[in-house]
Design a protein around this motif. Structure first.
Motif, PDB file in Angstrom:
ATOM      1  N   ALA A 656      47.133  21.832 -24.060  1.00 51.83           N
ATOM      2  CA  ALA A 656      46.832  21.989 -22.642  1.00 51.83           C
ATOM      3  C   ALA A 656      46.433  23.425 -22.343  1.00 51.83           C
ATOM      4  O   ALA A 656      46.596  24.325 -23.173  1.00 51.83           O
ATOM      5  N   ARG A 657      45.861  23.601 -21.144  1.00 51.48           N
ATOM      6  CA  ARG A 657      45.519  24.945 -20.705  1.00 51.48           C
ATOM      7  C   ARG A 657      46.768  25.644 -20.170  1.00 51.48           C
ATOM      8  O   ARG A 657      47.793  25.021 -19.885  1.00 51.48           O
ATOM      9  N   ASN A 658      46.643  26.956 -20.009  1.00 55.13           N
ATOM     10  CA  ASN A 658      47.730  27.740 -19.436  1.00 55.13           C
ATOM     11  C   ASN A 658      48.028  27.249 -18.018  1.00 55.13           C
ATOM     12  O   ASN A 658      47.196  26.566 -17.401  1.00 55.13           O
ATOM     13  N   PRO A 659      49.153  27.584 -17.446  1.00 50.96           N
ATOM     14  CA  PRO A 659      49.508  27.060 -16.121  1.00 50.96           C
ATOM     15  C   PRO A 659      48.489  27.375 -15.022  1.00 50.96           C
ATOM     16  O   PRO A 659      48.434  26.664 -14.022  1.00 50.96           O
ATOM     17  N   ASP A 660      47.682  28.424 -15.163  1.00 54.41           N
ATOM     18  CA  ASP A 660      46.694  28.740 -14.122  1.00 54.41           C
ATOM     19  C   ASP A 660      45.332  28.104 -14.409  1.00 54.41           C
ATOM     20  O   ASP A 660      44.327  28.466 -13.814  1.00 54.41           O
ATOM     21  N   PHE A 661      45.276  27.123 -15.337  1.00 56.45           N
ATOM     22  CA  PHE A 661      44.067  26.371 -15.656  1.00 56.45           C
ATOM     23  C   PHE A 661      42.971  27.245 -16.278  1.00 56.45           C
ATOM     24  O   PHE A 661      41.797  26.936 -16.171  1.00 56.45           O
ATOM     25  N   THR A 662      43.342  28.323 -16.906  1.00 59.57           N
ATOM     26  CA  THR A 662      42.355  29.184 -17.559  1.00 59.57           C
ATOM     27  C   THR A 662      42.674  29.290 -19.034  1.00 59.57           C
ATOM     28  O   THR A 662      43.731  28.864 -19.503  1.00 59.57           O
ATOM     29  N   GLY A 663      41.745  29.888 -19.764  1.00 61.46           N
ATOM     30  CA  GLY A 663      41.986  30.158 -21.167  1.00 61.46           C
ATOM     31  C   GLY A 663      41.742  28.945 -22.042  1.00 61.46           C
ATOM     32  O   GLY A 663      41.286  27.905 -21.611  1.00 61.46           O
ATOM     33  N   VAL A 664      42.067  29.112 -23.327  1.00 58.43           N
ATOM     34  CA  VAL A 664      41.819  28.057 -24.303  1.00 58.43           C
ATOM     35  C   VAL A 664      42.975  27.075 -24.306  1.00 58.43           C
ATOM     36  O   VAL A 664      44.046  27.336 -23.754  1.00 58.43           O
ATOM     37  N   PHE A 665      42.772  25.939 -24.950  1.00 58.80           N
ATOM     38  CA  PHE A 665      43.847  24.978 -25.111  1.00 58.80           C
ATOM     39  C   PHE A 665      44.911  25.555 -26.041  1.00 58.80           C
ATOM     40  O   PHE A 665      44.608  26.221 -27.022  1.00 58.80           O
ATOM     41  N   VAL A 666      46.172  25.293 -25.709  1.00 63.78           N
ATOM     42  CA  VAL A 666      47.284  25.747 -26.534  1.00 63.78           C
ATOM     43  C   VAL A 666      48.213  24.569 -26.791  1.00 63.78           C
ATOM     44  O   VAL A 666      48.190  23.563 -26.067  1.00 63.78           O
ATOM     45  N   ASP A 667      49.043  24.723 -27.826  1.00 60.38           N
ATOM     46  CA  ASP A 667      50.042  23.714 -28.132  1.00 60.38           C
ATOM     47  C   ASP A 667      51.030  23.664 -26.973  1.00 60.38           C
ATOM     48  O   ASP A 667      51.713  24.637 -26.672  1.00 60.38           O
ATOM     49  N   HIS A 668      51.100  22.523 -26.311  1.00 59.31           N
ATOM     50  CA  HIS A 668      51.912  22.389 -25.101  1.00 59.31           C
ATOM     51  C   HIS A 668      53.383  22.683 -25.360  1.00 59.31           C
ATOM     52  O   HIS A 668      54.097  23.189 -24.502  1.00 59.31           O
ATOM     53  N   SER A 669      53.853  22.370 -26.554  1.00 62.94           N
ATOM     54  CA  SER A 669      55.280  22.550 -26.837  1.00 62.94           C
ATOM     55  C   SER A 669      55.661  24.009 -27.025  1.00 62.94           C
ATOM     56  O   SER A 669      56.843  24.331 -27.110  1.00 62.94           O
ATOM     57  N   THR A 670      54.640  24.905 -27.083  1.00 62.95           N
ATOM     58  CA  THR A 670      54.954  26.315 -27.324  1.00 62.95           C
ATOM     59  C   THR A 670      54.935  27.143 -26.037  1.00 62.95           C
ATOM     60  O   THR A 670      55.041  28.361 -26.094  1.00 62.95           O
ATOM     61  N   ILE A 671      54.738  26.486 -24.861  1.00 64.12           N
ATOM     62  CA  ILE A 671      54.762  27.230 -23.606  1.00 64.12           C
ATOM     63  C   ILE A 671      56.167  27.765 -23.393  1.00 64.12           C
ATOM     64  O   ILE A 671      57.124  27.000 -23.242  1.00 64.12           O
ATOM     65  N   ALA A 672      56.280  29.079 -23.373  1.00 67.02           N
ATOM     66  CA  ALA A 672      57.609  29.708 -23.392  1.00 67.02           C
ATOM     67  C   ALA A 672      58.424  29.374 -22.148  1.00 67.02           C
ATOM     68  O   ALA A 672      59.643  29.193 -22.207  1.00 67.02           O
ATOM     69  N   SER A 673      57.734  29.288 -20.986  1.00 70.62           N
ATOM     70  CA  SER A 673      58.472  29.105 -19.734  1.00 70.62           C
ATOM     71  C   SER A 673      59.131  27.743 -19.652  1.00 70.62           C
ATOM     72  O   SER A 673      60.212  27.596 -19.079  1.00 70.62           O
ATOM     73  N   ASN A 674      58.491  26.723 -20.209  1.00 68.98           N
ATOM     74  CA  ASN A 674      59.055  25.382 -20.103  1.00 68.98           C
ATOM     75  C   ASN A 674      58.364  24.484 -21.118  1.00 68.98           C
ATOM     76  O   ASN A 674      57.482  23.718 -20.758  1.00 68.98           O
ATOM     77  N   PRO A 675      58.741  24.557 -22.384  1.00 71.09           N
ATOM     78  CA  PRO A 675      58.054  23.746 -23.397  1.00 71.09           C
ATOM     79  C   PRO A 675      58.312  22.258 -23.173  1.00 71.09           C
ATOM     80  O   PRO A 675      59.445  21.843 -22.985  1.00 71.09           O
ATOM     81  N   VAL A 676      57.241  21.475 -23.155  1.00 75.68           N
ATOM     82  CA  VAL A 676      57.337  20.026 -22.970  1.00 75.68           C
ATOM     83  C   VAL A 676      56.347  19.354 -23.917  1.00 75.68           C
ATOM     84  O   VAL A 676      55.419  19.973 -24.409  1.00 75.68           O
ATOM     85  N   LEU A 677      56.563  18.054 -24.134  1.00 75.16           N
ATOM     86  CA  LEU A 677      55.623  17.319 -24.975  1.00 75.16           C
ATOM     87  C   LEU A 677      54.376  16.944 -24.209  1.00 75.16           C
ATOM     88  O   LEU A 677      53.294  16.945 -24.744  1.00 75.16           O
ATOM     89  N   PHE A 678      54.516  16.579 -22.948  1.00 75.43           N
ATOM     90  CA  PHE A 678      53.369  16.210 -22.119  1.00 75.43           C
ATOM     91  C   PHE A 678      53.772  16.297 -20.663  1.00 75.43           C
ATOM     92  O   PHE A 678      54.945  16.219 -20.315  1.00 75.43           O
ATOM     93  N   SER A 679      52.761  16.485 -19.784  1.00 77.55           N
ATOM     94  CA  SER A 679      53.064  16.605 -18.346  1.00 77.55           C
ATOM     95  C   SER A 679      51.897  16.104 -17.511  1.00 77.55           C
ATOM     96  O   SER A 679      51.243  16.884 -16.833  1.00 77.55           O
ATOM     97  N   PRO A 680      51.584  14.809 -17.563  1.00 73.50           N
ATOM     98  CA  PRO A 680      50.479  14.311 -16.737  1.00 73.50           C
ATOM     99  C   PRO A 680      50.792  14.472 -15.252  1.00 73.50           C
ATOM    100  O   PRO A 680      51.905  14.219 -14.803  1.00 73.50           O
ATOM    101  N   GLY A 681      49.781  14.926 -14.487  1.00 78.90           N
ATOM    102  CA  GLY A 681      49.954  15.094 -13.052  1.00 78.90           C
ATOM    103  C   GLY A 681      50.724  16.320 -12.684  1.00 78.90           C
ATOM    104  O   GLY A 681      51.314  16.380 -11.592  1.00 78.90           O
ATOM    105  N   ALA A 682      50.748  17.343 -13.531  1.00 76.70           N
ATOM    106  CA  ALA A 682      51.488  18.563 -13.224  1.00 76.70           C
ATOM    107  C   ALA A 682      50.835  19.737 -13.916  1.00 76.70           C
ATOM    108  O   ALA A 682      50.088  19.575 -14.873  1.00 76.70           O
ATOM    109  N   LYS A 683      51.121  20.947 -13.394  1.00 74.66           N
ATOM    110  CA  LYS A 683      50.719  22.124 -14.137  1.00 74.66           C
ATOM    111  C   LYS A 683      51.398  22.115 -15.496  1.00 74.66           C
ATOM    112  O   LYS A 683      52.421  21.465 -15.688  1.00 74.66           O
ATOM    113  N   ASN A 684      50.849  22.867 -16.416  1.00 73.60           N
ATOM    114  CA  ASN A 684      51.364  22.794 -17.772  1.00 73.60           C
ATOM    115  C   ASN A 684      52.612  23.646 -17.993  1.00 73.60           C
ATOM    116  O   ASN A 684      53.079  23.779 -19.115  1.00 73.60           O
TER     117      ASN A 684
END
Length: 771
Positions: A656-684
């Motif tokens: 997924a993209r960073n929470p501000d919808f910019t940048g390259v795709f990143v592994d969603h599970s590595t988002i430091a603030s709140n790692p998740v497997l998937f989050s349809p309908g929400a910021k990442n």
């Protein structure tokens, strides 16, 4: 024993009375290409065919007993003719079949000794037809000829005929012609027709003719084994004789003298198939398969088929010259042509001003070959001391390509032959630089038309050292690579903006005049508001239930999530989601993506409990690859709006993209603030979408679920609330500005809806259930 002897004698006697002939094409040498040829069939009879081919596989299940012969069409002179057959003919029969699937009636005509004996009944179906002619009753030696009289293919098989028995003592033989002169040209020589006969019959009272000639020669009523002649005829004349009286009454023989029957045999000036001088092969526009004319064992061949679906232009030539035509009055090009597929025509041309390249030469067309056959192409109008002959194969490939084979190619003349001068080597001076499709780089991204500066990049392949400059007629500045010295590069135009026209031209040498131009789209650099926010590719069972339908299904849980970052709603009707393989989803008509909203397309199942809009792939599962793939969003005009390529994510992760919808795709599970497997309908980062601090506690909707047709909406502010209600397909079904607290939903069917509230520039969206 006497009874058996008597039976055999009876059968033998019957065979003398009514001989029978057959031809089943078992010995036919026809191939799958239309051509002229001959073969020796049953009982030693030679059959000669014109513009015909083997019918194997082309009878369309009509029950034909192969092998058989297919006659092409009347414009090709397609027919089959027997050699001389003894015993005469009484009755005739042949089986007919429809060739190929094209529409149009099929019909053949029977000729015996050159005289029409009837037409078959027209047909256009795949049922076996039998063409029968009875009571022909021609004695002596005969020839049988079947001619296709229509423009569609007809298959013939199982020819049969019965012999003719008569008590006439005279048998008329095959006619021959004696020429009293041998002048080049048609219908200009005097001819005597000679009709031999065997036996004699005293019952004959006269021999007459209805043609313009005079009957002379031997008298078959008194002289056995003689020759009847018809004098006073010329090439091209029809003739006949009739025996009158007794048992021979109405016996006939007839025919037509060929227009060039007495022409002398021409001299072979140049044998272009097997001689020391042959055509020069010149390819002006090659295809990627490198197809060109080739000469092998006396046959020139070319088939420009370059692969399934290939539609490449080709312009391939054979050139011969220069020829000094001084004193030459009757030059002709003779050849035998075979063709497969019947798409590409051949042009036989000549010129007295050859430039060294066929494409830059002005040619005169002597004849265009559209079908197989034997040709004698008249070149007598070609004059000059440096005449060139050119055979052109040119096709854009839209309808396919023909395969041509030219054999026995000769330049002939009855009188003086041309002399061959010093042969040049053709040079078509082909530019070695190919300009590719341009791309635009925006200096800014301002919403609105014609307000952003643009750099235009024009890639090219190859290089050509004859190029002297690259110029433009616009105000742009040219930079980048130099195609005269750099192999493969990019020519750059700067100083232009949206809406500007542009062009470049290559100058000098082989590339002189080569150009490319275009216009920068007026909104080319406008910001893109559609964003692919999240891709959940190829999950496995450890991912859980991504689409909320209560079932862990790895194919169904796969999804692509799109976000509208703009300030206005986007109509996604008929937009397409595609991967590298095929179109995976087409948005239904009426799909509206509001600003600051998501739409999530799942691979299957019944998505529930997803904030904002959710859909299921309409064409097939999304089929995304966890090892990396490309996802494309294409608008309803076929324009690619977004092309995103992601890398490997692993079966238990989404990217997924960073929470501000910019940048390259990143592994969603590595988002430091709140790692998740998937989050349809929400910021990442896992939070629900909101804007301008508008909090979920600032409003309330009740009752929810609603069953009485009205919903009460309460907010902490007293300003007007804009309400938009969307169904699960994303189609807006209610749009209303509320000045009180009540929204009428009585027109809505039972089901799940999304209700979006906007007040003072702030928005939020919740589910609404109608019972």
């Amino acid at each position: 024993m006497k009874k058996i002897y008597f039976l055999l004698l009876s059968i033998f006697s019957l065979s003398l009375v009514s001989a029978q002939g057959t031809e089943n094409f078992a010995n036919s040498n026809a191939t799958t290409s239309y051509a002229n040829g001959s073969f020796v069939g049953a009982a030693g009879i030679t059959w000669t065919y014109v513009a015909s081919r083997d019918a194997n596989g082309d009878a369309n299940g009509s029950g034909i007993n192969l092998p058989a012969l297919m006659l092409r069409r009347v414009s090709d002179g397609s027919k089959i003719t027997s050699s001389s057959i003894s015993g005469g003919i009484s009755d005739f029969s042949v089986k007919l079949y429809k060739g190929f699937t094209g529409g149009g009636n099929r019909q053949v005509e029977l000729f015996v000794n050159g005289v029409s004996r009837g037409l078959s009944t027209p047909f256009d179906n795949f049922t076996e037809q039998t063409f029968t002619v009875t009571g022909i009753n021609v004695a002596g030696n005969i020839t049988i000829e079947l001619v296709n009289t229509t423009s569609t293919q007809v298959i013939i098989d199982d020819i049969t005929w019965t012999g003719f028995s008569t008590s006439c003592g005279v048998v008329l033989g095959q006619p021959s012609y004696s020429c009293l002169s041998n002048t080049v040209g048609d219908n200009n020589d005097t001819v005597t027709v000679n009709i031999p006969y065997t036996g004699f019959d005293a019952g004959i009272t006269s021999v007459t003719t209805s043609s313009g000639g005079t009957v002379q020669g031997d008298d078959p009523s008194t002289t056995p084994n003689g020759i009847i002649t018809v004098t006073g005829l010329t090439e091209g004349d029809a003739w006949d004789i009739v025996l009158n009286g007794g048992d021979c009454d109405t016996f006939t023989s007839n025919g037509t003298v060929a227009p060039a029957e007495c022409d002398p045999i021409p001299n072979t000036c140049f044998d272009l198939s097997n001689g020391t001088e042959t055509f020069e092969i010149v390819t002006v526009t090659p295809n990627t398969a490198g197809d060109e004319w080739t000469l092998n064992s006396g046959t020139y061949s070319l088939n420009a088929f370059c692969g399934s679906g290939c539609q490449e232009a080709i312009d391939a030539w054979m050139v011969f010259g220069p020829l000094d035509m001084t004193g030459v009055t009757d030059l002709s090009l003779a050849l035998n042509a075979a063709e497969n597929f019947g798409v590409t025509d051949l042009n036989i041309n000549y010129t007295s001003a050859y430039t060294g390249c066929p494409s830059s030469t002005s040619w005169t067309t002597a004849q265009t070959l559209t079908d197989a056959g034997s040709y004698n192409i008249d070149l007598s109008t070609a004059t000059g001391t440096e005449v060139f002959i050119g055979v052109q194969y040119s096709d854009d490939g839209v309808d396919g390509y023909s395969g041509w084979e030219l054999s026995d190619v000769n330049l002939n003349a009855f009188n003086a032959c041309p002399s061959l001068g010093m042969r040049p080597t053709s040079d078509c001076a082909i530019c070695d630089v190919i300009l590719q499709t341009e791309s635009y780089v925006c200096a800014t991204n301002t919403e609105g038309d014609n307000n952003d500066q643009v750099t235009i990049n024009i890639p090219y392949t190859g290089s050509d050292n004859t190029i002297t400059s690259v110029t433009t007629t616009t105000t742009a500045t040219i930079s980048g690579d130099d195609p005269a010295t750099t192999v493969g590069g990019t020519i750059i135009l700067t100083g232009l903006g949206e809406g500007d026209s542009w062009n470049i031209t290559l100058n000098g040498g082989d590339c002189d005049g080569t150009s490319l131009s275009g216009t920068v789209p007026a909104a080319n650099c406008d910001p893109v508001f559609l964003i692919i926010n999240e891709i959940h590719a190829d999950p496995d069972a450890t991912n859980g239930d991504a689409n909320g339908d209560g079932t862990v299904n790895t194919s169904d849980d796969e999804f692509i999530e799109i976000y509208n970052s703009g300030t206005v709603a986007i109509d996604l009707s008929d937009y397409v989601i595609a991967d590298a393989v095929s179109d995976r989803h087409t948005f239904p008509s009426g799909t509206i993506l509001p600003p600051n909203n998501f739409i999530t397309v799942f691979g299957g199942g019944t998505p529930t409990g997803i904030d904002f809009i959710a859909q299921t792939a309409s064409t097939t599962g999304l089929g995304l690859n966890n090892g990396g793939d490309t996802v494309t969003i294409r608008d309803n005009n076929g324009v690619n709006l977004i092309v995103e390529t992601y890398g490997a994510a692993g079966n238990n992760q989404s990217i997924a993209r960073n929470p501000d919808f910019t940048g390259v795709f990143v592994d969603h599970s590595t988002i430091a603030s709140n790692p998740v497997l998937f989050s349809p309908g929400a910021k990442n980062d896992g939070t629900t979408l909101s804007t301008k601090g508008f909090n979920i506690t600032n409003f309330s909707i009740y009752p929810n679920p609603v069953s009485n047709g009205t919903v009460t909406i309460k907010t902490t502010a007293n300003d007007v609330v804009t309400v938009n209600v969307f169904n699960v397909l994303g189609k807006r079904v209610i749009s209303k500005a509320l000045t009180n607290d009540t929204l009428d939903v009585s027109q809505l069917s039972t089901g799940l809806y999304l209700i979006k509230l906007t007040q003072n520039g702030a928005s939020t969206t919740k589910k609404l259930v109608v019972e």
